[in-house]
Design an enzyme around this catalytic site. Structure first.
Site, PDB file in Angstrom:
ATOM      1  N   LYS A  24     -57.028   2.803   6.033  1.00  0.00           N
ATOM      2  CA  LYS A  24     -57.145   3.524   7.525  1.00  0.00           C
ATOM      3  C   LYS A  24     -56.531   2.574   8.564  1.00  0.00           C
ATOM      4  O   LYS A  24     -55.697   2.709   9.093  1.00  0.00           O
ATOM      5  CB  LYS A  24     -58.483   4.090   7.669  1.00  0.00           C
ATOM      6  CG  LYS A  24     -58.304   5.094   8.912  1.00  0.00           C
ATOM      7  CD  LYS A  24     -59.876   5.447   9.466  1.00  0.00           C
ATOM      8  CE  LYS A  24     -60.566   6.283   8.479  1.00  0.00           C
ATOM      9  NZ  LYS A  24     -60.189   7.706   8.651  1.00  0.00           N
ATOM     10  N   ARG A  94     -65.461   4.016  12.233  1.00  0.00           N
ATOM     11  CA  ARG A  94     -65.070   4.844  10.773  1.00  0.00           C
ATOM     12  C   ARG A  94     -65.018   3.847   9.853  1.00  0.00           C
ATOM     13  O   ARG A  94     -64.879   2.627  10.108  1.00  0.00           O
ATOM     14  CB  ARG A  94     -63.824   5.415  10.806  1.00  0.00           C
ATOM     15  CG  ARG A  94     -63.618   6.373  11.683  1.00  0.00           C
ATOM     16  CD  ARG A  94     -62.415   7.404  11.503  1.00  0.00           C
ATOM     17  NE  ARG A  94     -62.122   8.651  12.278  1.00  0.00           N
ATOM     18  CZ  ARG A  94     -61.599   8.765  13.395  1.00  0.00           C
ATOM     19  NH1 ARG A  94     -61.169   7.641  14.149  1.00  0.00           N
ATOM     20  NH2 ARG A  94     -61.544   9.992  13.834  1.00  0.00           N
ATOM     21  N   GLY A 103     -68.316   9.557  -0.533  1.00  0.00           N
ATOM     22  CA  GLY A 103     -69.703   8.815  -0.816  1.00  0.00           C
ATOM     23  C   GLY A 103     -69.872   8.018   0.384  1.00  0.00           C
ATOM     24  O   GLY A 103     -71.114   7.722   0.669  1.00  0.00           O
ATOM     25  N   MET A 105     -69.790   6.425   4.454  1.00  0.00           N
ATOM     26  CA  MET A 105     -70.185   6.600   6.012  1.00  0.00           C
ATOM     27  C   MET A 105     -68.634   7.433   6.369  1.00  0.00           C
ATOM     28  O   MET A 105     -67.410   6.639   6.286  1.00  0.00           O
ATOM     29  CB  MET A 105     -70.366   5.834   6.791  1.00  0.00           C
ATOM     30  CG  MET A 105     -71.061   6.450   7.908  1.00  0.00           C
ATOM     31  SD  MET A 105     -71.564   5.251   9.213  1.00  0.00           S
ATOM     32  CE  MET A 105     -70.029   5.130  10.111  1.00  0.00           C
ATOM     33  N   ARG A 367     -51.321   9.260   6.657  1.00  0.00           N
ATOM     34  CA  ARG A 367     -51.716   8.769   5.183  1.00  0.00           C
ATOM     35  C   ARG A 367     -50.842   9.673   4.159  1.00  0.00           C
ATOM     36  O   ARG A 367     -50.545  10.702   4.958  1.00  0.00           O
ATOM     37  CB  ARG A 367     -53.278   8.890   4.739  1.00  0.00           C
ATOM     38  CG  ARG A 367     -53.707  10.278   4.939  1.00  0.00           C
ATOM     39  CD  ARG A 367     -55.336  10.428   4.584  1.00  0.00           C
ATOM     40  NE  ARG A 367     -55.747  11.641   4.974  1.00  0.00           N
ATOM     41  CZ  ARG A 367     -57.094  11.936   4.869  1.00  0.00           C
ATOM     42  NH1 ARG A 367     -58.029  11.222   4.668  1.00  0.00           N
ATOM     43  NH2 ARG A 367     -57.449  13.257   5.092  1.00  0.00           N
ATOM     44  N   HIS A 483     -62.754  23.924 -32.918  1.00  0.00           N
ATOM     45  CA  HIS A 483     -61.749  24.797 -33.565  1.00  0.00           C
ATOM     46  C   HIS A 483     -61.101  25.529 -32.543  1.00  0.00           C
ATOM     47  O   HIS A 483     -59.790  25.610 -32.346  1.00  0.00           O
ATOM     48  CB  HIS A 483     -62.434  25.699 -34.746  1.00  0.00           C
ATOM     49  CG  HIS A 483     -61.153  26.466 -35.197  1.00  0.00           C
ATOM     50  ND1 HIS A 483     -60.962  27.655 -34.832  1.00  0.00           N
ATOM     51  CD2 HIS A 483     -60.258  26.111 -36.179  1.00  0.00           C
ATOM     52  CE1 HIS A 483     -59.839  28.432 -35.528  1.00  0.00           C
ATOM     53  NE2 HIS A 483     -59.700  27.635 -36.471  1.00  0.00           N
ATOM     54  N   ARG A 589     -49.413  21.286 -39.113  1.00  0.00           N
ATOM     55  CA  ARG A 589     -50.583  21.400 -40.017  1.00  0.00           C
ATOM     56  C   ARG A 589     -50.480  22.752 -40.949  1.00  0.00           C
ATOM     57  O   ARG A 589     -50.340  23.642 -40.514  1.00  0.00           O
ATOM     58  CB  ARG A 589     -51.834  21.737 -39.063  1.00  0.00           C
ATOM     59  CG  ARG A 589     -52.426  20.510 -38.473  1.00  0.00           C
ATOM     60  CD  ARG A 589     -53.273  21.038 -37.414  1.00  0.00           C
ATOM     61  NE  ARG A 589     -52.432  21.696 -36.242  1.00  0.00           N
ATOM     62  CZ  ARG A 589     -52.880  21.190 -34.931  1.00  0.00           C
ATOM     63  NH1 ARG A 589     -53.417  20.366 -34.386  1.00  0.00           N
ATOM     64  NH2 ARG A 589     -51.972  21.749 -34.043  1.00  0.00           N
ATOM     65  N   GLU A 772     -56.662   7.734 -39.853  1.00  0.00           N
ATOM     66  CA  GLU A 772     -57.773   8.505 -39.069  1.00  0.00           C
ATOM     67  C   GLU A 772     -59.002   8.012 -39.637  1.00  0.00           C
ATOM     68  O   GLU A 772     -60.160   8.626 -38.987  1.00  0.00           O
ATOM     69  CB  GLU A 772     -57.463  10.143 -39.131  1.00  0.00           C
ATOM     70  CG  GLU A 772     -57.179  10.660 -40.663  1.00  0.00           C
ATOM     71  CD  GLU A 772     -56.711  11.916 -40.673  1.00  0.00           C
ATOM     72  OE1 GLU A 772     -57.170  12.769 -39.831  1.00  0.00           O
ATOM     73  OE2 GLU A 772     -56.154  12.338 -41.745  1.00  0.00           O
ATOM     74  N   SER A 791     -49.354   7.856 -38.480  1.00  0.00           N
ATOM     75  CA  SER A 791     -49.493   8.406 -37.392  1.00  0.00           C
ATOM     76  C   SER A 791     -50.955   8.454 -37.090  1.00  0.00           C
ATOM     77  O   SER A 791     -51.807   8.868 -38.079  1.00  0.00           O
ATOM     78  CB  SER A 791     -49.055  10.076 -37.840  1.00  0.00           C
ATOM     79  OG  SER A 791     -49.425  10.559 -36.459  1.00  0.00           O
ATOM     80  N   GLY A 793     -54.471   9.841 -36.360  1.00  0.00           N
ATOM     81  CA  GLY A 793     -55.052  10.847 -36.046  1.00  0.00           C
ATOM     82  C   GLY A 793     -56.227  10.710 -35.207  1.00  0.00           C
ATOM     83  O   GLY A 793     -57.410  10.325 -35.779  1.00  0.00           O
ATOM     84  N   THR A 794     -56.000  10.720 -33.890  1.00  0.00           N
ATOM     85  CA  THR A 794     -57.340  10.070 -32.909  1.00  0.00           C
ATOM     86  C   THR A 794     -58.229  10.977 -33.082  1.00  0.00           C
ATOM     87  O   THR A 794     -59.394  10.528 -32.559  1.00  0.00           O
ATOM     88  CB  THR A 794     -56.779   9.482 -31.822  1.00  0.00           C
ATOM     89  OG1 THR A 794     -55.736  10.230 -31.173  1.00  0.00           O
ATOM     90  CG2 THR A 794     -55.697   8.174 -31.742  1.00  0.00           C
ATOM     91  N   CYS A 858     -51.058  11.390 -33.044  1.00  0.00           N
ATOM     92  CA  CYS A 858     -50.942  12.854 -33.317  1.00  0.00           C
ATOM     93  C   CYS A 858     -52.145  13.746 -32.858  1.00  0.00           C
ATOM     94  O   CYS A 858     -52.470  14.543 -33.013  1.00  0.00           O
ATOM     95  CB  CYS A 858     -50.320  13.505 -34.609  1.00  0.00           C
ATOM     96  SG  CYS A 858     -51.489  13.042 -35.802  1.00  0.00           S
ATOM     97  N   TYR A 878     -43.947   6.683 -30.719  1.00  0.00           N
ATOM     98  CA  TYR A 878     -43.715   8.385 -30.175  1.00  0.00           C
ATOM     99  C   TYR A 878     -45.331   8.645 -30.140  1.00  0.00           C
ATOM    100  O   TYR A 878     -46.309   8.053 -30.459  1.00  0.00           O
ATOM    101  CB  TYR A 878     -43.499   9.178 -30.989  1.00  0.00           C
ATOM    102  CG  TYR A 878     -43.399   9.532 -32.208  1.00  0.00           C
ATOM    103  CD1 TYR A 878     -44.615  10.461 -32.624  1.00  0.00           C
ATOM    104  CD2 TYR A 878     -43.261   8.806 -33.445  1.00  0.00           C
ATOM    105  CE1 TYR A 878     -45.238  10.692 -33.797  1.00  0.00           C
ATOM    106  CE2 TYR A 878     -43.561   9.043 -34.642  1.00  0.00           C
ATOM    107  CZ  TYR A 878     -44.807  10.228 -34.875  1.00  0.00           C
ATOM    108  OH  TYR A 878     -45.164  10.402 -36.171  1.00  0.00           O
TER     109      TYR A 878
END
Lengths: 902, 902
Positions: A24, A94, A103, A105, A367, A483, A589, A772, A791, A793-794, A858, A878
């Site tokens: 500010k 301020r 949060g 003042m 701002r 799912h 899939r 995975e 690939s 699979g996280t 993926c 990718y």
């Protein structure tokens, strides 16, 4: 040692000094530098905040001296004096941290006032009411914010508001503004008495005491609980500290020649290049925000639009509501010049605050303005066209996650129904429809043209048809990657999952939320972006992907390095994904293909086979269907790679679960119920996620792999022969040991050779694996020797690395995030510290033995911006995500790459 | 280039040249060097095996020359000539790799013979029958082994044996030895005809062709399927190759002055220092092994024992069965001298083969003799006392896994029942008893003094009482680390798990195995070391841990570096473990304490509580019980550390599963069945292993942690005040994120402080965590900052690193091991490549931020020798295993450390 500079006058700073002066203060200084009229003031630096804490919350003597000297410099500029009843200078105080932070003042206005000064103010302004109002407002704010009167009691009653209400009742008036000067004098006296009674504090009369009290309160608020929580959640270091802005007061409430307002330099909801603002005559800033009086439009155009929106007639409006442009045309010209100057200077849409005191314009803040996704895109593209910013800057102006708003239907939020419960925002969008409790009803009613919401305790693959037919899906159990959630996101369909307040009785055909009972056929609405469940029908508006959207996305593609593919299981999904700009399929899939119509029967025959021969016979029935699916997908993805994952889930997922379906299956398969039950129970697993699934199926039942490989290769060769450019990538799921991959690779390679020989054509087909299982990442150097691609699979990788079941974690994960044990749900945002280590390790080790290895991701994380950044940083080739997140991924990928250059 | 030496005469080698000459050749050479009578011969080196493969299975010319020269040197020694009918020298040809390896070509005897040479042989030996028998044996062996006649047909019929049987029938005789010389001549002719008919090969007449054919067959057998599979399974490099041993024939079958035999220098089953051997007069070596004639004892003493064992009277025996010692006392003296010389030379018990040809003793082989566990221990201890070997050598002479034989009851294997099915050898030992199908029956019947086998589809914690009361446990489902397996091993009780052939019907009170139906009360026997299930009652003998065992274990403790603790949940287990030498408790599972008697009721109340207050009230009931348990354990472990793990399993494990129990619980808890069912179903999880368990419980229900910490600390302080030396270690399970540990640590630390203050005593209490979630290992540096110790929970760690559910993996893991996708069940043997990486990483990272961190392992692997070696190599401080495996762990730890020094 030369004395440290702790205080900066506004004309000593600039916008580059944010770290020292806070956001500010830096912007106020910048405006002063631009010769924009800003009430003079000064900033106590963020460094002082740390000193303050290090010195047991006391102020260094040098600070007091520097503040004194700054104030006397301001007194000179303003020709007024702080604490002087003759010519009183008042201040606002301020907080102002490096970045805007909830949060802390907020604001204390009118500081430097007491009964004597009120009298001086009356003399100078000639307005008794204004002067006493200024005083009582100060006491109220100081009492709340600095003295913390609100914290001293358990109840929610604000004693000041209470007293105000009492007085209005006594005086028989409705509005604060109906109270007279003497009324407000009484109120001030009573406020001071309340403080004395409740806190046993004598309200400070001395302006200097008031000032230091307020400065201390700003510093203290840096360490209050809400601020600490916010900092922890956003990884903001405590050492940054907050600055304190002390600024001369100007008054928008000193009569009809005064006003105050807020404005955006462009329309923040549409992005149109029109000035958009609201103001109130004879008011202080807080009145605009508080909503006690309805603010008016700054421009004629805005006024007209406001009238149309509110349905009043043109004539009436013109009488009732004049714009600032009409009331104070000179001031408006000056405001217009200023906002154009600010936007040109900041190269971005600005959110400004202004006050007009007796015909003089003052800017109190500027701002970067917040905006909707649509506005962000339009402003970014316009500004490139206007030559204000570069394409790269334009890309960075749009937050990827924001795009989600544009890609799904949304509610018209002004006509929102009662929120009766909340679940997890599992798949974004808005849906409204009649409740059904099973997939069959969903299909039947929707085919009659009804709009339905499918409500289930949890969904299973059997529900897919019903999910497709519904407007939205609501479940009582299951997390963000249950799912229901995963399938709904894939379909781009709204879903709220894991709503534990829901008590569903399939038997009674109703659901309870607390005491409320909702039956089949009643209308509800779901907000998949917030998790809200609303009563009744709520109008929705369709997604709009305008020309600017396309333009921005094409720029993103120019600057991104990561490829963006999609997770798509059907030709329809593939088509949508291509429209959204997917550069291939990263995950197809195959199991989802087995649930429809007669396929599920053939699949069930396969599973229930007692011998390999029977199984092969059942698989032979599935082969032509799979082949057709793949051909359809290859057609849609002409010229792009398609990664097809072989059968992954445990077989029992394909079996019927309810009695009726079981009887039907037993009859159609010509086996006894007893036999069926035995088989189902023998397939039951304690922990199916860790059970007989993925390549484990292909290894124990090689005939499944053979069938699927045959379908893929035959479809690919046939498509190729029709002139379609195919590049299939066959992906083996759930590999943890190199020999698993080798085993499956050998089977597939044999099939490939056989089909090539039979069909007389050879094409390039890659064979790779999901990473995975943690062990796969740990031994990726070995596995990569047998893989053309990886690939990650996280979803599963996160599941096993944390040991969290996606389906069960809703019992503790939300609490973990609440208690800040985890900063984010790791199924939503990739856990860089743990799971990410495995992704990095897997990539590095994999490429160490196979430098040509293609590496992608993926899991659900492939569509989440911070996870995409992680993938970019890790050097993946990718990401792949659900069709509806492809644009988000493209933009995130561009962001990641552009940030590298900065 | 000087010519490579490819051929070594026996007098050119020594036992150190094993890698070049193979084990057999090196030992033959060594004996020659010791002046022990060995028929002369030579060795073609293992290097030639590789050359042979590199040269398209052809022999280098230099090899032929070196073989010729070696043979002529042997001809001189023997005064006989290879291929000379006048004075024919015959050879045996044998393979011989660096280590003994099944699957390879064994032996061809009598090589270098044809019809002309037979005639010479008749002339020289004067024994027509012997000569033709020698010829026909050679044709048969050569036809089988070199020409592969067995491989040429699908059926199992050996055409030679078939022809032999036909001839005996034709001649009306019973035994081969009843056939005359002319009969055997006919047989030889017919054998050659069979080869011509079936393989279209003229049987080679030329001795040199015979020799090169046999050498080639040895080399080829190095790459046959069985040999390759064996090498893969045992990580033997293909490059090692095999040597070929060519040795002059001596004949034990040239008349009554001839004999052949095998012997051990000490008793291989008891280890007693007595010579133990068997022989046959007038026989060739293969006859002893083939079992056509029953071999006789070499010594008088052996003869007497044999007679006692076979129940014949002393007088009869002395007439019928004279020992070699009695028949050929001179030769026996020479044999005795030789075996003593060999044992003294090799410093180990030897397994030797000998042949006596016309009163002349020849040694054909010596090698280290295989022995039982008891024998291994006795021999090792005796040899130290005899000054033959050091204590370290003695330790290395006993395989740790062998000890298992000694620590459990065993069957008298000669009185074994019919094996009707096979499961997994889940917990070793032998058990025989009557079938019961539920835990209640087990308790009732066993309290009446009956011996029972508890047969369950799977066990759950409710069955613990029944398991304790049973002789053994048999389950249809679950792997090596299923509930049944883990609990049984902890109890030292025999268990066979995952027997998928079993079809149990609780309703009908029976089980089916194929067509066989077994009902409650019928007798079966389980072999927990092999997984066999036998029909009927089988006598068992108790474990015996003699003085030698104790001696050897005390030596092991002197030389080991790793600590050995135990996994024990009760004072009784702790006592057993101390007797077996455990140096503390590495894992005390508190949940097992909650299943007995009234505790389960209090536990269920706790779980079914709706509010924190109710939950605390139920926990208050459990507190004194837990406290008493801990006091009992501290007492048994006086002076040793005790690691107590807080509640770990998902809460629903404690709920009743069958209708009857549910009704009881609902009644006793005063809640409706509907309420109970609702609660049970809300606690149900899809993948409980990955669900709400471990510290996740303690975080969402801190009152559980508080109760358990209070019980531990109060028990510890009370025990300390009674003079017991306690060092409790509180272990938080399932930590994946440092903040989880911090959260629990803070709760526990507060309790510790409170109890110390209340009781006025302070003791040292450590707080640490299990490392069983992959993420914990990956972020161990962070976690270690809040931990005093780590204990790797390798069961769960394996489960999550591989993504294998312990309870479900029996559907594919056995097949994985069969197909060599995995070389071992990773729940049995720690997977060094994958899971081990995490153990190493966790240890290294943990110590990097906390150098004082104590690190152990408490999974099932803590009792498995190769896994213990891994722990030693990784530098862990201790392993912890079930009480009955503590001696194995102590010995393994000593082995690991001693091997470091070698």
């Amino acid at each position: 040692m030369s004395e440290k500079k702790m205080v900066y006058l506004f004309d000593e700073g600039s916008k580059e000094m944010k770290n020292l002066l806070g956001g500010k203060g830096a912007n106020l200084s910048e405006m002063v530098g631009l010769n924009i009229p800003v009430p003079p003031g000064f900033i106590i630096t963020t460094e002082v905040c740390n000193d303050y804490y290090e010195n047991d919350s006391s102020f260094p003597e040098t600070l007091r001296e520097q503040v004194k000297s700054a104030i006397s410099s301001i007194e000179k500029k303003m020709s007024m004096r702080f604490g002087d009843p003759e010519d009183p200078l008042l201040f606002s105080v301020r907080s102002g941290a490096r970045i805007s932070m909830p949060g802390m003042m907020d604001t204390i206005l009118n500081l430097g006032i007491n009964r004597d000064i009120v009298k001086g103010l009356i003399k100078r302004s000639g307005d008794e009411r204004f002067a006493w109002d200024t005083y009582r407002r100060f006491i109220q704010m100081y009492g709340d914010v600095v003295l913390g009167i609100g914290d001293s009691f358990d109840d929610d009653v604000d004693p000041f508001e209470d007293e105000l209400a009492r007085l209005k009742l006594e005086k028989g008036v409705n509005y604060d503004s109906d109270l007279s000067g003497p009324d407000l004098e009484v109120l001030s006296t009573n406020f001071i008495k309340i403080i004395k009674d409740r806190l046993n504090i004598d309200f400070p009369d001395d302006p200097w005491d008031q000032l230091w009290g307020a400065v201390g309160a700003v510093f203290s608020s840096w360490r209050n609980k809400r601020a600490i929580t916010y900092r922890n959640m956003n990884s903001i270091p405590s050492i940054w500290g907050t600055a304190v802005n002390v600024q001369s007061m100007v008054f928008g409430n000193m009569g009809e020649g005064c006003a105050t307002g807020v404005a955006f330099t462009r329309d923040p909801s549409t992005g149109r290049n029109v000035f958009y603002g609201e103001y109130l005559q004879n008011a202080q800033g807080e009145d605009v925000v508080a909503g006690i009086r309805t603010p008016l439009q700054v421009t004629k155009r805005g006024s007209m639009e406001w009238a149309v929106h509110n349905g009043t007639s043109e004539a009436e409006r013109l009488n009732k509501h004049l714009s600032l442009e009409e009331i104070m045309p000179g001031i408006f010209k000056e405001l217009e010049k200023t906002y154009l100057q600010l936007e040109a200077h900041y190269h971005d849409m600005q959110d400004i605050e202004f006050t007009i005191q007796n015909g003089v314009l003052w800017l109190l803040q500027t701002r970067t303005g917040k905006r909707t996704a649509a506005a962000a895109i339009k402003i970014a593209v316009d500004m490139v066209n206007e030559g204000l910013i570069t394409k790269k800057e334009a890309i960075l102006r749009v937050e990827p996650e924001q795009l989600d708003q544009l890609l799904h239907p949304a509610f018209d939020m002004e006509k929102k129904g009662e929120v009766i419960a909340r679940g997890l925002p599992a798949s974004p969008g808005a849906a409204t429809g009649q409740i059904v409790f099973n997939a069959d009803d969903a299909e039947t009613l929707s085919s009659d043209g009804d709009r339905v919401i499918l409500v289930r305790i949890e969904t299973s693959p059997e529900d897919i048809g019903g999910m497709k037919s519904s407007e939205g899906i609501l479940t009582a159990r299951g997390g963000m990657t249950s799912h229901a959630a995963v399938v709904a996101r894939g379909m781009g369909k709204c879903c709220v999952s894991g709503c534990s307040d829901l008590n569903i009785s399939y038997k009674d055909g109703n659901m309870k939320i607390g005491d409320r009972v909702l039956s089949k056929g009643e209308w509800i609405s779901l907000n998949g972006s917030t998790g809200e469940i609303m009563l009744g029908m709520t109008p929705t508006k369709p997604p709009s992907i305008g020309g600017d959207f396309k333009t921005l996305m094409s720029w993103a593609d120019q600057f991104k390095k990561l490829g963006v593919r999609t997770n798509a299981d059907t030709p329809e999904d593939a088509k949508v994904a291509r429209e959204f700009g997917a550069e291939g399929i990263g995950l197809c899939r195959t199991e989802h293909m087995f649930f429809e119509g007669e396929r599920i029967l053939a699949m069930r025959k396969m599973i229930l086979s007692e011998t390999e021969e029977e199984r092969v016979a059942a698989l032979d029935q599935l082969l032509p269907m799979q082949k057709e699916d793949f051909k359809g997908i290859f057609r849609e993805m002409d010229g792009f790679p398609v990664t097809i994952r072989l059968l992954d889930p445990p077989l029992h997922e394909f079996l019927p679960h309810d009695q009726e379906a079981k009887i039907e299956v037993a009859r159609e398969l010509g086996i006894t119920m007893e036999h069926l039950e035995m088989k189902i129970s023998s397939l039951k697993e304690f922990n199916p996620m860790l059970g007989h699934r993925g390549c484990r199926l292909g290894i124990t039942y090689p005939e499944i792999t053979k069938m699927q490989a045959t379908a893929i290769v035959e479809a690919a060769v046939a498509s190729n022969n029709e002139g379609i450019v195919v590049s299939p990538e066959i992906m083996i799921p759930l590999v943890g040991v190199r020999k698993e991959l080798e085993n499956q690779r050998n089977i597939i390679s044999e099939i490939i050779e056989r089909v090539f020989t039979e069909m007389g054509t050879r094409i390039d087909i890659k064979i790779g694996t999901m990473i995975e299982i943690p062990r796969a990442a740990l031994t990726a150097d070995e596995i990569a020797r047998s893989a053309d691609f990886f690939s990650f699979g996280t979803n599963d990788l996160t599941q096993m690395t944390f040991g969290y079941s996606r389906d069960d974690s809703s019992t503790f994960l939300p609490e973990y995030v609440d208690k800040n044990i985890l900063s984010e749900d790791p199924f939503k945002v990739l856990d860089g510290e743990g799971v990410g280590q495995l992704v990095k390790m897997g990539t590095k080790k994999g490429r160490s033995t196979n430098p040509l290895l293609k590496v992608g991701i993926c899991g659900e994380h492939g569509g989440e911006p911070s996870s995409i950044k992680f993938c970019h940083d890790t050097g993946l080739d990718y990401v792949s995500c659900s069709p509806y997140r492809v644009p988000i991924a493209r933009l995130s990928a561009a962001h990641s790459n552009i940030s590298d250059e900065i």
